[in-house]
Each structure stands twice: as structure tokens, then as C-alpha cells.
Design a protein around this motif. Structure first.
Motif, PDB file in Angstrom:
ATOM      1  N   LYS A  18       0.859  -1.183   0.000  1.00 36.10           N
ATOM      2  CA  LYS A  18       0.000   0.000   0.000  1.00 36.10           C
ATOM      3  C   LYS A  18       0.896   1.234   0.000  1.00 36.10           C
ATOM      4  N   SER A  19       0.551   2.213  -0.825  1.00 33.32           N
ATOM      5  CA  SER A  19       1.404   3.394  -0.971  1.00 33.32           C
ATOM      6  C   SER A  19       0.884   4.604  -0.211  1.00 33.32           C
ATOM      7  N   ILE A  81       6.077  -8.511  -7.293  1.00 34.82           N
ATOM      8  CA  ILE A  81       6.549  -8.709  -8.666  1.00 34.82           C
ATOM      9  C   ILE A  81       6.949  -7.348  -9.240  1.00 34.82           C
ATOM     10  N   PRO A  82       7.849  -7.342 -10.210  1.00 38.05           N
ATOM     11  CA  PRO A  82       8.285  -6.053 -10.782  1.00 38.05           C
ATOM     12  C   PRO A  82       7.138  -5.208 -11.330  1.00 38.05           C
ATOM     13  N   GLY A  83       6.168  -5.856 -11.995  1.00 39.65           N
ATOM     14  CA  GLY A  83       5.086  -5.111 -12.622  1.00 39.65           C
ATOM     15  C   GLY A  83       4.196  -4.395 -11.631  1.00 39.65           C
ATOM     16  N   PHE A  84       4.056  -4.943 -10.445  1.00 38.50           N
ATOM     17  CA  PHE A  84       3.282  -4.235  -9.421  1.00 38.50           C
ATOM     18  C   PHE A  84       4.165  -3.238  -8.680  1.00 38.50           C
ATOM     19  N   TRP A  88       4.302   2.311  -8.128  1.00 39.56           N
ATOM     20  CA  TRP A  88       4.535   3.452  -7.240  1.00 39.56           C
ATOM     21  C   TRP A  88       5.992   3.865  -7.408  1.00 39.56           C
ATOM     22  N   PRO A  89       6.272   5.009  -8.017  1.00 38.24           N
ATOM     23  CA  PRO A  89       7.659   5.395  -8.313  1.00 38.24           C
ATOM     24  C   PRO A  89       8.594   5.345  -7.106  1.00 38.24           C
ATOM     25  N   GLN A  90       8.139   5.851  -5.955  1.00 36.89           N
ATOM     26  CA  GLN A  90       9.006   5.823  -4.775  1.00 36.89           C
ATOM     27  C   GLN A  90       9.248   4.391  -4.312  1.00 36.89           C
ATOM     28  N   GLY A  91       8.222   3.565  -4.417  1.00 37.54           N
ATOM     29  CA  GLY A  91       8.384   2.168  -4.056  1.00 37.54           C
ATOM     30  C   GLY A  91       9.397   1.467  -4.934  1.00 37.54           C
ATOM     31  N   GLN A  92       9.365   1.760  -6.234  1.00 42.27           N
ATOM     32  CA  GLN A  92      10.345   1.166  -7.138  1.00 42.27           C
ATOM     33  C   GLN A  92      11.753   1.637  -6.785  1.00 42.27           C
ATOM     34  N   ASP A  95      12.917  -0.234  -3.820  1.00 41.70           N
ATOM     35  CA  ASP A  95      13.269  -1.610  -4.191  1.00 41.70           C
ATOM     36  C   ASP A  95      14.636  -1.651  -4.867  1.00 41.70           C
ATOM     37  N   GLU A  96      14.844  -0.730  -5.777  1.00 35.81           N
ATOM     38  CA  GLU A  96      16.126  -0.696  -6.497  1.00 35.81           C
ATOM     39  C   GLU A  96      17.290  -0.426  -5.542  1.00 35.81           C
ATOM     40  N   ALA A  97      17.027   0.351  -4.501  1.00 39.63           N
ATOM     41  CA  ALA A  97      18.080   0.685  -3.542  1.00 39.63           C
ATOM     42  C   ALA A  97      18.563  -0.533  -2.760  1.00 39.63           C
ATOM     43  N   VAL A  98      17.721  -1.583  -2.679  1.00 39.47           N
ATOM     44  CA  VAL A  98      18.144  -2.790  -1.971  1.00 39.47           C
ATOM     45  C   VAL A  98      18.504  -3.921  -2.941  1.00 39.47           C
ATOM     46  N   GLY A  99      18.644  -3.584  -4.233  1.00 40.73           N
ATOM     47  CA  GLY A  99      19.177  -4.550  -5.186  1.00 40.73           C
ATOM     48  C   GLY A  99      18.181  -5.260  -6.067  1.00 40.73           C
ATOM     49  N   LEU A 100      16.932  -4.821  -6.103  1.00 40.35           N
ATOM     50  CA  LEU A 100      15.944  -5.424  -6.997  1.00 40.35           C
ATOM     51  C   LEU A 100      15.941  -4.666  -8.317  1.00 40.35           C
TER      52      LEU A 100
END
Length: 202
Positions: A18-19, A81-84, A88-92, A95-100
Motif C-alpha cells: 500500500k502506498s 513482482i516487478p510489474g506491481f 509506485w515510483p518511490q516504491g520502485q 526496491d532498487e536501492a536494496v538490489g531489486l
């Protein structure tokens, strides 16, 4: 297996469901929230209703409420999953900050309800559950937005070309959730829930 949330794989902790909150509300927290609500609602049902549910799903009567609540909470597993996660841009970014990583093709599957069913096929049978029983339960879990998916639709709901760290993080997520809620009576359910029973669970 990690005993504390802080000991879990940071990628599994980071998945958002949830965002609305500043840092988002995590998938694991949301699934546990929903399971807790389901358990309370089932405890308020008449005893005869709980007995019926135990019989319908082939569950040990004393543990039926916990089994059903644990299954209900799995409904949003497919949000990991990546598509979900990219919705949410901040959520992505988090996620990227921890290696996803987010490849364009891995984001082609966005329906989290359908993804829940597809991905849980890789987890629930490993608990020793009968495949037909799992199929009936997944019909309910994936229908929480009002639509029953068929097998081909479920098979197309696995994110293609996602990096392997996604599956590893989801494995951690599933294990943390199930270990927190696993019924004390670990006898496996028997029989296959009929469609109308799966509809009741949905």
C-alpha cells in the motif's frame, strides 16, 4: 529461518503493498494484517459455520480458523513482482536501492491477484498439500477482486525475465509469513474444495 523482522532479507522487507503511507506499507505486514482480520471474523462466526468450513476444506476442526486465515492472508503475495512494484515510483526506487532490478519485460505482468495464484503454485505444494486442494484454494485467493482465473491465465502470470533475486526475496517472504501463522496441527487437508466452497472463501 530469521526469527525477527529485522533479520529477514532486506528485499523481502522492502516489498510494498500500500502506498498511502510515507514509506509505504509492506507486503508482509499487509498479509499479516488481513490474516488477523480474517481470523477475528471467523471466530465470530457461529460454531456450526466453523465446523462446516473445516469439513468443506478437509481441515482439522481445531485448527480450521487458523488455516483459513493463513490462506486468506496470502491473497496479495503477487504484489511482490516487478510489474506491481513499479506502479509506485518511490516504491520502485526503494526496491532498487536494496538490489531489486526492473527490466522492461519483467514488468509486463501487473495483475497481482493473478500473480498470487501463479506464484503460490511454487510454494503451497511444497508444504505437502494435495495439488487439487491447492487448485481449489488458489481459485479463492486469486478471486479477491471478483474474477476467477483459469489455468492458462495463471500460467501467464509469472513475470518473464525477472532477475533471480526476485524469486529469492519472495521465498523469504513466504517462509516468514507461513512460519508466523502455520497452524499448530500440521495435518494436511484432504479432499478438494468444490467451486462453491472456494467462492465462499473468496
Amino acid at each position: 529461518m530469521a526469527a525477527l523482522f529485522s533479520e529477514l532479507d532486506v528485499r523481502a522487507r522492502r516489498f510494498w503493498a500500500k502506498s498511502g503511507e510515507a514509506a509505504g506499507h509492506g507486503v508482509l505486514a499487509h498479509m499479516l494484517d488481513v490474516a488477523a482480520v480474517a481470523e477475528v471474523l471467523l471466530e465470530h462466526e457461529p460454531e456450526r459455520s466453523r465446523q462446516w468450513a473445516a469439513q468443506a476444506f478437509g481441515l482439522p476442526e481445531a485448527e480450521a480458523v487458523r488455516w483459513l486465515a493463513a490462506l486468506v492472508g496470502l491473497h496479495d503475495f503477487g504484489k511482490a513482482i516487478p510489474g506491481f512494484q513499479s506502479k509506485w515510483p518511490q516504491g520502485q526506487l526503494d526496491d532498487e536501492a536494496v538490489g531489486l532490478s526492473f527490466s522492461e519485460r519483467s514488468q509486463s505482468v501487473t495483475d497481482h491477484a493473478r500473480a498470487s495464484a501463479a506464484l503460490l503454485w511454487g510454494h503451497l505444494p511444497r508444504l505437502g498439500l494435495e495439488l487439487m486442494w491447492v487448485w481449489g484454494v488458489l481459485q479463492a485467493i486469486s478471486a479477491h477482486h471478483g474474477y476467477n482465473f483459469d489455468i492458462p491465465e495463471m500460467q501467464r502470470a509469472k513475470p518473464p525475465f525477472e532477475a533471480p533475486e526476485w524469486a529469492a526475496a519472495r521465498q523469504c517472504l513466504f517462509e516468514a509469513y507461513w512460519n508466523a501463522l502455520a497452524p499448530k496441527d500440521c495435518r494436511m487437508p484432504s479432499g478438494c474444495p468444490l467451486p462453491r466452497w472456494s467462492g465462499w472463501l473468496a
